[in-house]
Structure formats: C-alpha cells, structure tokens
Design a protein around this motif. Structure first.
Motif, PDB file in Angstrom:
ATOM      1  N   LYS A  35      52.693  61.839  60.452  1.00 50.30           N
ATOM      2  CA  LYS A  35      53.327  60.527  60.778  1.00 50.30           C
ATOM      3  C   LYS A  35      52.215  59.535  60.402  1.00 50.30           C
ATOM      4  O   LYS A  35      51.140  59.650  60.376  1.00 50.30           O
ATOM      5  N   LEU A  36      52.702  58.083  60.585  1.00 52.22           N
ATOM      6  CA  LEU A  36      51.709  57.018  59.910  1.00 52.22           C
ATOM      7  C   LEU A  36      50.639  56.692  61.233  1.00 52.22           C
ATOM      8  O   LEU A  36      51.041  56.523  62.485  1.00 52.22           O
ATOM      9  N   PRO A  37      49.268  57.080  60.835  1.00 49.57           N
ATOM     10  CA  PRO A  37      48.340  56.625  61.834  1.00 49.57           C
ATOM     11  C   PRO A  37      48.579  55.104  62.034  1.00 49.57           C
ATOM     12  O   PRO A  37      49.031  54.215  61.579  1.00 49.57           O
ATOM     13  N   SER A  38      48.153  54.989  63.417  1.00 47.97           N
ATOM     14  CA  SER A  38      48.458  53.681  63.971  1.00 47.97           C
ATOM     15  C   SER A  38      47.560  52.539  63.175  1.00 47.97           C
ATOM     16  O   SER A  38      47.835  51.560  63.092  1.00 47.97           O
ATOM     17  N   ALA A  39      46.738  53.043  62.652  1.00 51.15           N
ATOM     18  CA  ALA A  39      45.641  51.711  61.920  1.00 51.15           C
ATOM     19  C   ALA A  39      46.318  51.401  60.591  1.00 51.15           C
ATOM     20  O   ALA A  39      46.216  50.326  60.177  1.00 51.15           O
ATOM     21  N   LEU A  40      47.368  52.297  60.168  1.00 53.70           N
ATOM     22  CA  LEU A  40      48.247  51.731  59.147  1.00 53.70           C
ATOM     23  C   LEU A  40      49.418  51.100  59.328  1.00 53.70           C
ATOM     24  O   LEU A  40      49.892  50.388  58.834  1.00 53.70           O
ATOM     25  N   LYS A  41      49.986  51.682  60.640  1.00 49.13           N
ATOM     26  CA  LYS A  41      51.161  51.161  61.134  1.00 49.13           C
ATOM     27  C   LYS A  41      51.060  49.590  61.381  1.00 49.13           C
ATOM     28  O   LYS A  41      52.034  48.855  61.020  1.00 49.13           O
ATOM     29  N   ASP A  42      49.917  49.147  61.918  1.00 46.70           N
ATOM     30  CA  ASP A  42      49.557  47.571  62.136  1.00 46.70           C
ATOM     31  C   ASP A  42      49.788  46.788  60.584  1.00 46.70           C
ATOM     32  O   ASP A  42      49.739  45.540  60.735  1.00 46.70           O
ATOM     33  N   HIS A  43      49.714  47.554  59.743  1.00 47.92           N
ATOM     34  CA  HIS A  43      49.557  46.740  58.162  1.00 47.92           C
ATOM     35  C   HIS A  43      50.563  47.378  57.409  1.00 47.92           C
ATOM     36  O   HIS A  43      50.469  47.437  56.195  1.00 47.92           O
ATOM     37  N   LYS A  44      51.709  47.579  57.997  1.00 51.68           N
ATOM     38  CA  LYS A  44      52.796  48.411  57.160  1.00 51.68           C
ATOM     39  C   LYS A  44      53.329  47.702  55.899  1.00 51.68           C
ATOM     40  O   LYS A  44      53.556  48.305  54.842  1.00 51.68           O
ATOM     41  N   HIS A  45      53.301  46.505  55.825  1.00 53.42           N
ATOM     42  CA  HIS A  45      53.907  45.483  54.936  1.00 53.42           C
ATOM     43  C   HIS A  45      52.831  45.699  53.786  1.00 53.42           C
ATOM     44  O   HIS A  45      53.083  45.358  52.523  1.00 53.42           O
ATOM     45  N   LYS A  46      51.748  46.332  53.950  1.00 56.13           N
ATOM     46  CA  LYS A  46      50.537  46.199  52.909  1.00 56.13           C
ATOM     47  C   LYS A  46      50.517  47.550  52.284  1.00 56.13           C
ATOM     48  O   LYS A  46      49.660  47.790  51.373  1.00 56.13           O
ATOM     49  N   LEU A  47      51.252  48.507  52.805  1.00 56.59           N
ATOM     50  CA  LEU A  47      50.975  50.007  52.493  1.00 56.59           C
ATOM     51  C   LEU A  47      51.591  50.294  50.928  1.00 56.59           C
ATOM     52  O   LEU A  47      52.993  50.008  50.845  1.00 56.59           O
ATOM     53  N   TYR A  48      51.187  51.056  50.344  1.00 57.67           N
ATOM     54  CA  TYR A  48      51.776  51.407  48.954  1.00 57.67           C
ATOM     55  C   TYR A  48      51.223  52.869  48.578  1.00 57.67           C
ATOM     56  O   TYR A  48      50.446  53.208  48.841  1.00 57.67           O
ATOM     57  N   GLY A  49      52.349  53.694  48.508  1.00 60.12           N
ATOM     58  CA  GLY A  49      52.156  55.258  48.399  1.00 60.12           C
ATOM     59  C   GLY A  49      51.787  55.743  47.116  1.00 60.12           C
ATOM     60  O   GLY A  49      52.488  55.271  46.011  1.00 60.12           O
ATOM     61  N   LEU A  50      51.005  56.576  46.869  1.00 60.53           N
ATOM     62  CA  LEU A  50      50.893  57.476  45.483  1.00 60.53           C
ATOM     63  C   LEU A  50      51.256  58.828  45.819  1.00 60.53           C
ATOM     64  O   LEU A  50      50.519  59.593  46.676  1.00 60.53           O
TER      65      LEU A  50
END
Lengths: 270, 270
Positions: B185-200
């Motif tokens: 699952k998405l770590p909380s450090a990433l959850k807080d910036h979800k709109h900036k995430l881009y997956g490869l």
C-alpha cells in the motif's frame, strides 16, 4: 501580446524544441512556447490544431509552428490550420538526398529512442555518475572516463550528470574539502588516475554566493574561505599540470563541451 | 567508406548536433561524426577547415558540414572550404524576419548559456533530484514538482535527473522494495502528496534482464520476483488511480516527454 509558438513532433519534440529555441533566441521578441510531443495520428493533430486556433483568436496573430512530423498526410493537415508552419527537417532532406545519392527513409520518433547501443551506454554512465559522486567511493576510478575535481559547489555534480546523460561518458567527481587545504596535495586515490583528472575552478565571489544560498553565514560560505580554497586548488592544478576550466560564467552545457574538446573524449551519441 | 560529417558552432554545438543527428538518422547511410564547438575566430576556423580537408582526402568525398556560425565573415570561410555547408539556422531567419516584422539580432552562443533564470532553476532541480533520490529522504516532498514511484530499476533515477537537467523540474523518486510487497500500500510519506505521484512500470522480463546485469543470480533479479513486484505495483497504481507509464520500450527522453504531457508540468526552458 506574446507571440505563441508551437513545437510539434511525432516523437519527443526535443529536436524541434532545441532547434526552435536556438532560432527564436535570435529575435528580440517575447514568445509563449508550447510543446506537443507524440502527435502521430489525426486525433492528436485535431487536438493541437484546436489549440493553435485558440491561440490565434486570443492573440490576434497566427502562431508559429515548428514541426518534424514525418507523415505527409498529417503534415498537410497542419498546413491547412491557423498556424504558420516551418517543417524544419524536410527543408534539408531534398538537398541531402541529392548529395548522398540515396532517398531518405523517414521513421517516426527515430531521434530520441532507445534502439541503439549508445542508449545503454548513457544509462550505465548515469548509474556510474550517481555511484561515484562527491568522492564517496574511489575504488571504481579505473572504470571512469574522466574524474572531475575541485572545491565543493564549483559545478562537478551537474557536469558529471550531463556528460553521462547526454554523451554516455562515465564521470566520477571528487571534492577537495576544508580539511584538505593545509598543504593541499593530490590524494593517492587520484594520483593513480592522473591522466583522467580534469579540474573545475570558480571565482571566489561566485562560490561564496552559491554556498551562501545553501549555508548562509557559515565559515564554509565566507568569502575568506572561498578565496583560500579556490587559490589553493588552482595552484595545485598548475603545479600538477592538471587541465582545468573556470566555470564561473559557463553553463553545464558549455562546461561539458569544453571538457570534451580539451580531452578528446568520445561522445556516445543517442 | 563512412561519410564524414562535421557539426560546427561558435557555441556548444548542441543545437547543431541535435538537429544534424535528427536529419541524418533519416538516411540509411553510416556517418562518422565530428563535433567542433567554440569556433568563433579565424584560427579556430582554419583548424576545422584543415580537418575537413583531411577528411576529404581520406574518404574521397566532401564532408557534410552543419553549422550555426553567426559571424558572416567566418561563415564565408567555411563556404570556401572542402565541405558541403548547411547553415541550419539562417535558412529560417529570413522568413521569420518577414513574419515577425523585426530583424534578427544573432549573438554568439546564446542558446546554451547560463544567462537566464531558467538555468538557475535547472541547477536547483539537479541538486533536488540528487538529494531526494531513491526514497532516502521523504521530508522535502512538499518542494517536489513530481514524485516518481515504482520498483527498483524501472527508470526512476535517470528520468528524475533528465527532468531536472533539461527542464528544471524538481523530481523526487521513491522505490517500492521487496519488503513492501506483502499487502502493498501507499506509504504515508507518499499519501500526503498523492497529486504529485507518477508511477513507472516495466515488463518483468526486461526488469529481470536489467537486475541480472547488476546482481546476477539473486532472488532480486529472478523473473519470479520481478513478476511479483511489477504485478503488485501496477495493481496498486490502478487501485489508487495513480497515473503511470510503462517504460520498457522508452528512452528517458520519451518517458520525460510523456510525463510532461500527462501532468502538464511547466518546462523551465534554457
């Protein structure tokens, strides 16, 4: 009102951007730039033509369109739109065909793909630059194409990365620190690879400015310390006959071009 | 015999190289390429003209010369040499002058210098990408323009660096590791910036190949492990509605162009 400019391509649009930017920089005019990559079907062309039309309406001036679209049918659609089209590659294709005595075989997006060995080289070089940044590890210097040396914040890291990403050159970098400054001499890790060393120097005023952005008010950022370090290091380069470049007024692109010219290192072209 | 080609400029020669490479890649011909930057005086011109003459003698064919030399006097010297010259910018200057209603004001080496704000942006972005590589630090994610996420060795680091160096975009990157794979699952450090995430994402076969180059025979490099990780991560991207791109057949240039297109992030142009 800024003139609108579109860089359009069926690939990454990097060629179009680089070329268009160089061309437009010769004009004392403000441009608003839009980049449209991967325009390789009619739906994409319609989407971009709509944007171009809206630009025309907003600005009252026909947008400039620099493109490298290969498909002649799609190209014709652009010519019918509201932009003023400059087909930057085709202009040279016909004279080159005549000169080379062969027909061009245009393929979509050939210029910035990953089809060739050079690409592999570049990614390897990026990994190498990351692993051998900032003198952390010195045991892989035998694999280096070049080792950039100089004081902290003189441009070593961005230059290493640029050489790697653009030219597939394996560049390590090694910083001289405050502690090295009394009786500065070449560390043995570097001495063993002296023919690969390339120095970067920088004016103390500029160095102090850069360091103050990161560590304001510290001794590290003081003009006095910057003067001491830059002087010591330059003297050492001269004494050891290490080629070096002053980076103060140069971009990473310029630094890299100078390094390649001075060393004769081979570019692994994309 | 390979046809010799020269890319000549009074600046870095990057524009000439990029343009010439795109053009030549359309021809089914082998070229031997030479890049000559900083040709801005008669002595430099003579040096390059000598090389061109030697190429002519060696190959029996007149070398192709793509140049962006601004000084008309130096340009004339090239035209008198043994190369076939293509002045790639000037061709478009006259029609653009007519279109824009202003005269061009060509300056030497304007295209890849460090004169503008965008350059500062780019160096800042490189520093950011280095400091926020590989999930080592997550506390500066509020400064990120984008956070690239994916399994180890799917292309995050080179892409972050390319976005920084070319476009001044602050890209952090965060890897999902073997330990994360049970109930990913998405770590909380990433959850807080979800709109900036881009997956490869990447095909498991290709991932295993890349990992085997670095850690041959390990579980980490095994096809089984690669299959597990890529599947888990892609499912998570879908569940969390994170935009993502398959990098298997794409260069960093292509990946970056797709990311910019998908996210609408602004390029800080050089």
């Amino acid at each position: 009102m800024e003139r609108h400019v579109y860089f359009v391509s069926d690939g990454t649009a990097i060629t179009t951007e680089v070329f268009g930017h160089a061309l437009l920089s010769q004009f004392p005019v403000k441009f608003k730039q839009f980049t449209e990559p991967f325009v390789d079907n009619e739906r994409q062309v319609s989407r971009v033509l709509d944007k171009i039309s809206r630009s025309f309406i907003t600005t009252g001036q026909r947008p400039l369109v620099f493109h490298t679209v290969v498909d002649t049918r799609l190209r014709a659609l652009f010519d019918e739109g509201d932009g003023i089209c400059y087909d930057i590659l085709s202009t040279f294709v016909t004279p080159l065909e005549a000169q080379l005595g062969v027909k061009a075989e245009p393929k979509i997006g050939r210029s910035h793909g990953m089809m060739d060995d050079a690409y592999h080289h570049r990614i390897e070089a990026v990994n190498y630059a990351m692993a051998n940044d900032d003198g952390a590890v010195t045991k892989y210097y035998s694999d280096a194409d070049i080792i950039l040396i100089g004081v902290s914040r003189c441009g070593k890291t961005p230059t290493s990365l640029y050489l790697a990403l653009q030219y597939g050159i394996k560049a390590a970098n090694y910083p001289f620190t405050e502690e090295d400054m009394d009786h500065l001499k070449l560390p043995s890790a570097l001495k063993d690879h002296k023919h690969k060393l390339y120095g970067l120097v920088i004016d103390p005023d500029r160095l102090a400015q850069i360091r103050n952005e990161r560590a304001p008010g510290t001794r590290y950022a003081s003009l006095r310390q910057c003067r001491l370090e830059t002087k010591e290091v330059e003297l050492m380069f001269q004494k050891e006959r290490i080629p070096y470049l002053n980076t103060t007024r140069h971009s990473v692109e310029e630094i890299s071009a100078h390094i390649l010219q001075d060393t004769g290192l081979e570019r692994h072209k994309y």
